[in-house]
Each structure stands twice: as structure tokens, then as C-alpha cells.
Design a protein around this motif. Structure first.
Motif, PDB file in Angstrom:
ATOM      1  N   MET A  50       0.825  -1.201   0.000  1.00  0.00           N
ATOM      2  CA  MET A  50       0.000   0.000   0.000  1.00  0.00           C
ATOM      3  C   MET A  50       0.864   1.258   0.000  1.00  0.00           C
ATOM      4  O   MET A  50       0.582   2.234  -0.704  1.00  0.00           O
ATOM      5  CB  MET A  50      -0.921  -0.003   1.215  1.00  0.00           C
ATOM      6  CG  MET A  50      -1.834   1.221   1.304  1.00  0.00           C
ATOM      7  SD  MET A  50      -2.958   1.352  -0.108  1.00  0.00           S
ATOM      8  CE  MET A  50      -4.040  -0.041   0.251  1.00  0.00           C
ATOM      9  N   THR A  51       1.932   1.243   0.779  1.00  0.00           N
ATOM     10  CA  THR A  51       2.834   2.396   0.821  1.00  0.00           C
ATOM     11  C   THR A  51       3.451   2.655  -0.546  1.00  0.00           C
ATOM     12  O   THR A  51       3.547   3.801  -1.003  1.00  0.00           O
ATOM     13  CB  THR A  51       3.936   2.162   1.864  1.00  0.00           C
ATOM     14  OG1 THR A  51       3.330   1.963   3.142  1.00  0.00           O
ATOM     15  CG2 THR A  51       4.880   3.355   1.927  1.00  0.00           C
ATOM     16  N   ARG A  52       3.860   1.570  -1.228  1.00  0.00           N
ATOM     17  CA  ARG A  52       4.449   1.731  -2.561  1.00  0.00           C
ATOM     18  C   ARG A  52       3.430   2.279  -3.553  1.00  0.00           C
ATOM     19  O   ARG A  52       3.754   3.137  -4.384  1.00  0.00           O
ATOM     20  CB  ARG A  52       5.000   0.385  -3.050  1.00  0.00           C
ATOM     21  CG  ARG A  52       6.259  -0.076  -2.325  1.00  0.00           C
ATOM     22  CD  ARG A  52       6.938  -1.211  -3.087  1.00  0.00           C
ATOM     23  NE  ARG A  52       6.077  -2.380  -3.213  1.00  0.00           N
ATOM     24  CZ  ARG A  52       6.022  -3.366  -2.311  1.00  0.00           C
ATOM     25  NH1 ARG A  52       6.773  -3.310  -1.214  1.00  0.00           N
ATOM     26  NH2 ARG A  52       5.229  -4.400  -2.502  1.00  0.00           N
ATOM     27  N   GLU A  53       2.165   1.799  -3.485  1.00  0.00           N
ATOM     28  CA  GLU A  53       1.143   2.270  -4.411  1.00  0.00           C
ATOM     29  C   GLU A  53       0.820   3.744  -4.179  1.00  0.00           C
ATOM     30  O   GLU A  53       0.642   4.517  -5.123  1.00  0.00           O
ATOM     31  CB  GLU A  53      -0.129   1.422  -4.266  1.00  0.00           C
ATOM     32  CG  GLU A  53       0.005   0.005  -4.785  1.00  0.00           C
ATOM     33  CD  GLU A  53       0.288  -0.032  -6.271  1.00  0.00           C
ATOM     34  OE1 GLU A  53      -0.255   0.818  -7.005  1.00  0.00           O
ATOM     35  OE2 GLU A  53       1.074  -0.899  -6.704  1.00  0.00           O
ATOM     36  N   VAL A  54       0.710   4.140  -2.908  1.00  0.00           N
ATOM     37  CA  VAL A  54       0.425   5.542  -2.594  1.00  0.00           C
ATOM     38  C   VAL A  54       1.547   6.445  -3.081  1.00  0.00           C
ATOM     39  O   VAL A  54       1.317   7.514  -3.663  1.00  0.00           O
ATOM     40  CB  VAL A  54       0.200   5.715  -1.075  1.00  0.00           C
ATOM     41  CG1 VAL A  54       0.136   7.192  -0.710  1.00  0.00           C
ATOM     42  CG2 VAL A  54      -1.080   5.012  -0.647  1.00  0.00           C
ATOM     43  N   GLU A  55       2.777   6.019  -2.857  1.00  0.00           N
ATOM     44  CA  GLU A  55       3.921   6.815  -3.301  1.00  0.00           C
ATOM     45  C   GLU A  55       3.964   6.903  -4.828  1.00  0.00           C
ATOM     46  O   GLU A  55       4.271   7.957  -5.396  1.00  0.00           O
ATOM     47  CB  GLU A  55       5.215   6.202  -2.772  1.00  0.00           C
ATOM     48  CG  GLU A  55       6.461   6.984  -3.150  1.00  0.00           C
ATOM     49  CD  GLU A  55       6.432   8.408  -2.633  1.00  0.00           C
ATOM     50  OE1 GLU A  55       7.037   9.284  -3.279  1.00  0.00           O
ATOM     51  OE2 GLU A  55       5.797   8.652  -1.577  1.00  0.00           O
ATOM     52  N   LYS A  56       3.611   5.800  -5.477  1.00  0.00           N
ATOM     53  CA  LYS A  56       3.576   5.795  -6.940  1.00  0.00           C
ATOM     54  C   LYS A  56       2.520   6.769  -7.455  1.00  0.00           C
ATOM     55  O   LYS A  56       2.746   7.526  -8.405  1.00  0.00           O
ATOM     56  CB  LYS A  56       3.281   4.375  -7.433  1.00  0.00           C
ATOM     57  CG  LYS A  56       3.246   4.237  -8.944  1.00  0.00           C
ATOM     58  CD  LYS A  56       2.963   2.791  -9.336  1.00  0.00           C
ATOM     59  CE  LYS A  56       2.880   2.638 -10.850  1.00  0.00           C
ATOM     60  NZ  LYS A  56       2.583   1.228 -11.228  1.00  0.00           N
ATOM     61  N   TRP A  57       1.337   6.769  -6.804  1.00  0.00           N
ATOM     62  CA  TRP A  57       0.264   7.673  -7.225  1.00  0.00           C
ATOM     63  C   TRP A  57       0.658   9.127  -6.982  1.00  0.00           C
ATOM     64  O   TRP A  57       0.423   9.995  -7.823  1.00  0.00           O
ATOM     65  CB  TRP A  57      -1.006   7.335  -6.450  1.00  0.00           C
ATOM     66  CG  TRP A  57      -2.201   8.132  -6.898  1.00  0.00           C
ATOM     67  CD1 TRP A  57      -3.046   7.862  -7.926  1.00  0.00           C
ATOM     68  CD2 TRP A  57      -2.675   9.349  -6.309  1.00  0.00           C
ATOM     69  NE1 TRP A  57      -4.014   8.819  -8.029  1.00  0.00           N
ATOM     70  CE2 TRP A  57      -3.817   9.759  -7.044  1.00  0.00           C
ATOM     71  CE3 TRP A  57      -2.260  10.136  -5.239  1.00  0.00           C
ATOM     72  CZ2 TRP A  57      -4.528  10.904  -6.736  1.00  0.00           C
ATOM     73  CZ3 TRP A  57      -2.976  11.283  -4.936  1.00  0.00           C
ATOM     74  CH2 TRP A  57      -4.091  11.653  -5.677  1.00  0.00           C
ATOM     75  N   ASN A  58       1.253   9.408  -5.830  1.00  0.00           N
ATOM     76  CA  ASN A  58       1.683  10.773  -5.524  1.00  0.00           C
ATOM     77  C   ASN A  58       2.753  11.251  -6.498  1.00  0.00           C
ATOM     78  O   ASN A  58       2.761  12.412  -6.915  1.00  0.00           O
ATOM     79  CB  ASN A  58       2.212  10.851  -4.090  1.00  0.00           C
ATOM     80  CG  ASN A  58       1.097  10.781  -3.061  1.00  0.00           C
ATOM     81  OD1 ASN A  58      -0.035  11.180  -3.348  1.00  0.00           O
ATOM     82  ND2 ASN A  58       1.396  10.277  -1.877  1.00  0.00           N
TER      83      ASN A  58
END
Length: 363
Positions: A50-58
Motif C-alpha cells: 500500500m505504501t508503494r502504491e500511494v507513493e507511486k500515485w503521488n
């Protein structure tokens, strides 16, 4: 009956049973520990994902914002001025264009369509009823002539009459004709403006020249009295000088009439540039587009929706023939006239009318 001896050593069977119970308990505890470990590992993996996906989206959002920054805030376009609120010059222009005639023609045309709709529906219903009555009468006579059992024709007719859908004019014809009428009225309204544009230009220039003459006269009278055009009405009254008070009234009248002249010019520019539409109030100039914004606003949309409209393009230095300072844009009518009367007589520019607003004239 077995007697329990506390001093006797445990039997082999008891020892084996206790060992098996301990082994089962140890195995169960091991499975629980393994399950708990697996749950913890899954939770950690899920959080990391989840952390990786959020960072990718940001990261993607920041890149999009950097590639297409939000432009400066644009104020909404002002509404189209109304000729009915533009004083005497607005009334004269309205009498030249005669949009009221087109409003009346539009109302009568649409009313005629409504009346014809009712007539056609009534005629179609009457024809259908006559046809059903004739068919029922023929069926009844045929049956009785052959001495057969007579059918229930009356009940069938009544039931069919209530159940049958009302015959109407096809919707596409009704809506299409109404849309065609409105389109024709709007085209004629635009043609009316272009057809009398020279007459409007003459009326606007005559009024503008008269306004500027009054402004100059008021300025000169106030200057002779030792005050300027910025004098307030209270100051004029306190000065107990009827000449000053009269000049202030003349100046204020000139300011109001200059505003009316510019409203007419803006109205004509909008009518020629965007055309007309039918609203509940009648035939009106098409309203300016709504201002758009946001990071996904395209350059084409910004040009179409956020660029200055025809009304704004007639103001500022465009109010005058020849050259005029660009800082006049956005100034009040009082400030514009104060600038004008402050110039030497030979330097004062002539006002601009509406004849040059139609860029397609003669094409």
C-alpha cells in the motif's frame, strides 16, 4: 474397585497418556504460532505494498502538476448588458433592431404548433374511433345475419377506447420543428443587428459626442470655480454655489450616459460575435462561456472559455479612435472621462462607434 495409592509410582499407561497429551499441546501451540507469524507477515507485506502504491500515485500526480501547472485565476465573465438598462441610447437602438417583433413572431409560431398538435391529435383520434365503430358494426351485422351468437361489440369498444394510447404527432417532428423555428428567429435577430449597424453606429457616435461635450463643459465650469470633477455632491452643496452644483449634476449625467454608450457597444459586440439564443425571457444574446480551470485544462479550452470576450474587447483603449493608453482598461467611467477632459482640446481622441465590430461585413 481400584484403590488409589499416593505412594505408588505412576503406571506405564499413565505416563504414555501424559506424554501424548503434552505432544498434542505442543503441536497445537506450534501451529498457532505459525499461523500468527503468517498473519503478521501478510500484514507487513500488505502495508508495504500500500505504501508503494500511494507513493507511486503521488509521484504521478506531482509529475502531472509539474507538466501542466494551473494557470492564473480568471474571474467570471460579466453578463451581457441589457439594452433596456442602457438609458435613452439603449432604447433608440432597441427601436432600430426591433427584437420585440421577433419575440412576438416566436411566441405566435410556437403557439401555432401547439394548436396544430391538438388539432391533429383530435382528428386522428376521431378517425380511429370512426374506423373501429364501422368495423364493430360490420362484425355485428355479419354475425346476426348468419344467426350466430352476437359478439359483445359495445363493451369491447369501451375497453379499447380506454386502453388505446392517445395518437400524437411524432416527437421528433414536434421538437425538430420547434428547434427550427427558434434557429430561424435567432438568425433573423443577428441579421437585424447587422442590417441596421450603420444606423446604430450613427446613433452611438451622436450620443458619445454629446456626452463628451457635456463632460468638457462640466469640467471647465468646475475648473473656473476652483474645484475639479472629483468634487463630491456634499462639497458642492456646502460651497453654496449654484453654478458648481449644476456642473456636478452635468458631470454625473455625462458619466451615466457614457456608461450607457459603452453598454450598447458591448451588447452589439456580443450579438455580432456570439449571436442569439432563445431563453424563457425571449430572444437574447448568447451568454459568455463559463470560465474553466484546473490542472487538466487544455490550451484550447482556456482560449475558448477564459480569454476576453467581445464585450471586453470593445473597452479600454478600444473606446477611442486612434491611440489611447492601455491603462484605461478596467477604469470607471468617471476615471475615463476625467482622463479625456484633462487632455488638450487638440489631443482629445474621437469616440468609437460600432461599425467596425462586424469583421465579416462585406465578405
Amino acid at each position: 474397585m481400584t484403590v488409589y495409592n499416593p505412594d505408588a509410582p505412576p503406571s506405564d499407561e499413565l505416563i504414555d497418556a501424559e506424554r501424548r497429551r503434552h505432544e498434542r499441546k505442543s503441536a497445537k501451540s506450534g501451529r498457532a504460532a505459525m499461523a500468527e507469524y503468517n498473519r503478521g507477515t501478510a500484514a507487513r507485506n500488505s502495508n508495504a505494498m500500500m505504501t508503494r502504491e500511494v507513493e507511486k500515485w503521488n509521484t504521478g500526480r506531482r509529475a502531472a502538476q509539474a507538466a501542466q501547472p494551473v494557470g492564473p485565476r480568471v474571474d467570471p465573465h460579466p453578463p451581457v448588458p441589457l439594452l433596456s438598462e442602457a438609458g435613452e441610447i439603449g432604447q433608440r437602438v432597441a427601436e432600430l433592431i426591433r427584437l420585440d417583433r421577433l419575440d412576438g413572431a416566436l411566441t405566435r409560431s410556437l403557439a401555432r404548433i401547439t394548436d396544430e398538435n391538438r388539432e391533429i391529435e383530435a382528428e386522428a383520434a376521431a378517425y380511429a374511433l370512426r374506423t373501429r365503430l364501422s368495423e364493430a358494426a360490420a362484425a355485428l351485422i355479419d354475425a346476426t345475419s348468419r344467426k350466430e351468437k352476437a359478439p359483445e361489440v359495445l363493451r369491447a369498444l369501451v375497453d379499447e377506447h380506454h386502453d388505446r394510447e392517445r395518437l400524437v404527432v411524432p416527437l421528433e417532428i414536434d421538437k425538430g420543428l420547434r428547434a427550427a423555428i427558434e434557429s430561424e428567429v435567432c438568425q433573423r435577430a443577428a441579421g437585424s443587428v447587422r442590417g441596421v449597424l450603420d444606423e446604430i453606429d450613427t446613433a452611438v457616435l451622436d450620443e458619445a459626442d454629446a456626452v463628451l461635450a457635456d463632460a468638457v463643459q462640466a469640467h471647465e465650469r468646475l475648473s473656473l470655480a476652483g474645484v475639479g470633477v472629483d468634487v463630491t455632491l456634499d462639497q458642492a452643496v456646502d460651497g453654496d454655489d449654484d453654478g458648481v452644483l449644476s456642473a456636478v449634476r452635468l458631470w454625473r449625467s455625462a458619466v451615466a450616459r457614457w456608461s450607457d454608450v459603452q453598454s450598447v457597444r458591448m451588447w452589439c459586440a456580443a450579438a455580432i460575435d456570439r449571436g442569439f439564443e432563445v431563453r424563457t425571457t425571449g430572444v437574447s444574446v448568447v451568454r459568455p462561456p463559463k470560465v474553466r480551470g484546473g490542472q487538466f485544462l487544455t490550451e484550447a479550452e482556456a482560449r475558448k472559455h477564459n480569454s476576453p470576450q467581445a464585450e471586453a474587447r470593445t473597452q479600454g483603449s478600444s473606446c477611442w479612435q486612434g491611440s489611447a493608453p492601455s491603462w484605461l482598461a478596467g477604469r470607471t467611467e468617471h476615471e475615463v472621462l476625467r482622463w479625456f477632459v484633462g487632455l488638450d482640446a487638440k489631443q482629445r481622441p474621437n469616440p468609437r462607434g460600432v461599425a467596425d465590430l462586424d469583421t465579416n461585413k462585406g465578405a
